[in-house]
Scaffold this motif. Structure first.
Motif, PDB file in Angstrom:
ATOM      1  N   THR A   1       0.639  -0.878  -0.045  1.00 47.70           N
ATOM      2  CA  THR A   1      -0.326  -0.144   0.434  1.00 47.70           C
ATOM      3  C   THR A   1       0.940   1.573  -0.014  1.00 47.70           C
ATOM      4  O   THR A   1       0.250   1.899  -1.196  1.00 47.70           O
ATOM      5  CB  THR A   1      -0.981  -0.216   1.080  1.00 47.70           C
ATOM      6  OG1 THR A   1      -1.779  -1.247   0.851  1.00 47.70           O
ATOM      7  CG2 THR A   1      -1.844   1.208   1.548  1.00 47.70           C
TER       8      THR A   1
ATOM      9  N   GLY B   1       0.830   0.464  -3.747  1.00 47.00           N
ATOM     10  CA  GLY B   1      -0.237   1.292  -4.538  1.00 47.00           C
ATOM     11  C   GLY B   1      -0.842   2.282  -4.061  1.00 47.00           C
ATOM     12  O   GLY B   1      -1.135   3.357  -5.025  1.00 47.00           O
TER      13      GLY B   1
ATOM     14  N   ILE C   1      -1.648  -3.217  -4.413  1.00 45.39           N
ATOM     15  CA  ILE C   1      -2.049  -2.225  -5.600  1.00 45.39           C
ATOM     16  C   ILE C   1      -2.532  -3.223  -6.439  1.00 45.39           C
ATOM     17  O   ILE C   1      -2.584  -4.304  -6.273  1.00 45.39           O
ATOM     18  CB  ILE C   1      -0.380  -2.276  -5.933  1.00 45.39           C
ATOM     19  CG1 ILE C   1       0.113  -1.500  -7.369  1.00 45.39           C
ATOM     20  CG2 ILE C   1      -0.030  -3.549  -6.307  1.00 45.39           C
ATOM     21  CD1 ILE C   1       1.568  -1.269  -7.560  1.00 45.39           C
ATOM     22  N   SER C   2      -3.397  -2.397  -7.350  1.00 43.80           N
ATOM     23  CA  SER C   2      -4.614  -2.908  -8.346  1.00 43.80           C
ATOM     24  C   SER C   2      -3.816  -1.613  -9.098  1.00 43.80           C
ATOM     25  O   SER C   2      -4.087  -0.800  -9.220  1.00 43.80           O
ATOM     26  CB  SER C   2      -5.622  -2.662  -7.721  1.00 43.80           C
ATOM     27  OG  SER C   2      -6.970  -2.540  -8.906  1.00 43.80           O
TER      28      SER C   2
END
Length: 477
Positions: free
Chosen positions: A88, A92, A245-246
């Motif tokens: 994160t 991300g 993360i995406s």
């Protein structure tokens, strides 16, 4: 419990420390007009209050990802907690913030056009196809999930196909209406409910006398019974996506890049929403093992129940009747509100590609119809197959976006390393995954061979990046 509290505090601290670093690296300019102010059209470019923009962004990127992904991903063991926190902060949130600011500076430009600016026309065409495919796939996946849940909670006459039709009609409405008419009014409510539910579970975890068996004392190995097919690397880094993360997030950010009123609000909205999602994922991962009693018990539970069942049991068991209502809201409304914004983003990407204004409703309809047809067609494919390819495509998109962000920062003479390092790491992850995953999902290669090929691929990417840097230096001189 100590491990959970430390993880939570590090996540929060990451927003204030590393988030400030990312903001300084990019160089926000509060005096510069944002697209919402300079290109307002009353449809997609619409200035909204910051609290609304944050909650819409949070709900757009969250949905079921940080809930289901964390519940199933925590079976990889305590490494899941490390990945949620580190992924994160360093992956991300940087990915979301930098790509969103690139869109703000480019007049609200969609992701494929942004990537094309930095990585060239071939990358642009690939990203157009991959992004639209992913978004249409999300639309299909997030119709099937809530429709199936509603089918089980309603009378026999309200079957699965009826709910699919109802949800799809809603999708069409939300995709076509101006953003402040439906999304701007109801999304903040759902976003607040999702956060409220997470806060309620956090209170139970901290003060309810529950033990959180993080398992760090037993090492970082996977807790799946079939460890050979579920190694931590690379499988965990694809399974836990939205809580770390995406790539899907970067397709959503341009929507809010067209609604944010000042650049100084970008870190709270984009970096902050990702940190909030990481916190939600951390809470649900901890709740899953605390509620069931440990990794073994959680594995046994998931062997006979779905992640949705566990969400319901935890919510009702810990939060009572109101918790049950929030659970239904979380597992039904959250995926629906992710699916409709996915199709809206697909409309914007296609409109940017073909250069069609989206102010007239007829043009919005013409651009959207093929997307609706494609999404409905994907629903006819087995759900498990859809989900597997969604997961890999999602993380591949994140890797490509990070490479584009690194090139952008390098071109601007800024500290590109904050994007380059996660770009290299995610490249190794997605290449290893697709080569190692069993057929027909992947190629079924042995893990050492798959990893070696992935490392060579990442090294090639670094070589191209270094060549680009040398070219820029030569042009500057």
């Amino acid at each position: 419990m100590i491990s959970f509290i430390v993880s939570l505090l590090v996540l929060i601290g990451g927003y204030f420390v590393y988030g400030a670093i990312a903001e300084k690296v990019f160089g926000v300019e509060p005096q510069r007009p944002t697209p919402a102010m300079s290109q307002a059209d009353g449809v997609d470019f619409t200035p909204l209050p910051t609290w609304k923009v944050f909650l819409i962004q949070f709900l757009n990127i969250a949905g079921l990802g940080p809930i289901f992904g964390a519940i199933m991903g925590v079976m990889f063991g305590p490494a899941a907690f490390i990945w949620i926190v580190a992924g994160t902060i360093f992956g991300g949130a940087v990915h979301d913030f930098i790509s969103a600011m690139m869109s703000v500076r480019a007049g609200g430009m969609s992701l494929p056009e942004l990537v094309g600016r930095e990585l060239g026309p071939v990358a642009k065409q690939i990203m157009r196809v991959v992004s639209v495919f992913l978004l249409v796939l999300v639309g299909a996946v997030f119709v099937l999930t809530p429709a199936g849940l509603l089918d089980g909670m309603t009378p026999d006459w309200a079957n699965r196909w009826m709910w699919i039709a109802v949800i799809f009609i809603y999708y069409m409405t939300a995709t076509l209406l101006p953003i402040d008419k439906l999304i701007g009014r109801f999304y903040p409510i759902f976003g607040f409910a999702l956060l409220f539910m997470a806060c309620g579970l956090l209170g139970v975890l901290l003060f309810g006398g529950y033990d959180i068996p993080s398992g760090f004392g037993e090492g970082l190995s996977t807790r799946f019974a079939d460890a050979g097919t579920h190694p931590v690397f690379p499988m965990m880094f694809v399974s836990i996506a939205c809580g770390a993360i995406s790539g899907f997030h970067a397709t959503q950010s341009p929507m809010m890049a067209r609604c944010i009123k000042n650049e100084r609000l970008a870190r709270p909205v984009f970096y902050g929403a990702m940190v909030a999602e990481g916190i939600v994922a951390l809470i649900w991962a901890a709740a899953a093992i605390a509620f069931t009693g440990g990794y073994g018990a959680l594995g046994d539970y998931l062997g006979g129940h779905s992640a949705g069942d566990l969400v319901h049991d935890i919510s009702v068991g810990w939060l009572g009747t109101f918790g049950g209502f929030l659970a239904i809201l979380g597992v039904v409304a959250a995926p629906i509100t992710t699916g409709d914004t996915a199709l809206r983003s697909a409309r914007l990407i296609v409109a940017d590609f073909i250069g069609v204004s989206q102010k007239p409703i007829l043009k919005r309809v013409l651009v959207s119809l093929p997307l609706f047809v494609a999404s409905f067609g994907l629903m006819l494919i087995d759900f498990n197959v859809l989900w597997r390819y969604f997961a890999w495509t999602n993380q591949t998109l994140a890797a490509i976006t990070l490479w584009a962000c690194a090139v952008y920062l390098a071109r601007k003479g800024k500290a590109y390393v904050i994007c380059l390092v996660p770009a290299v790491f995610m490249t190794v992850v997605v290449v290893t995954y697709i080569l190692f995953a069993p057929t027909p999902e992947g190629f079924g290669l042995p893990l050492p061979i798959a990893t070696a090929i992935a490392l060579v691929t990442a090294a090639s990417g670094l070589g191209l990046f270094a060549r680009y840097k040398r070219l820029m230096r030569s042009l500057a001189s």
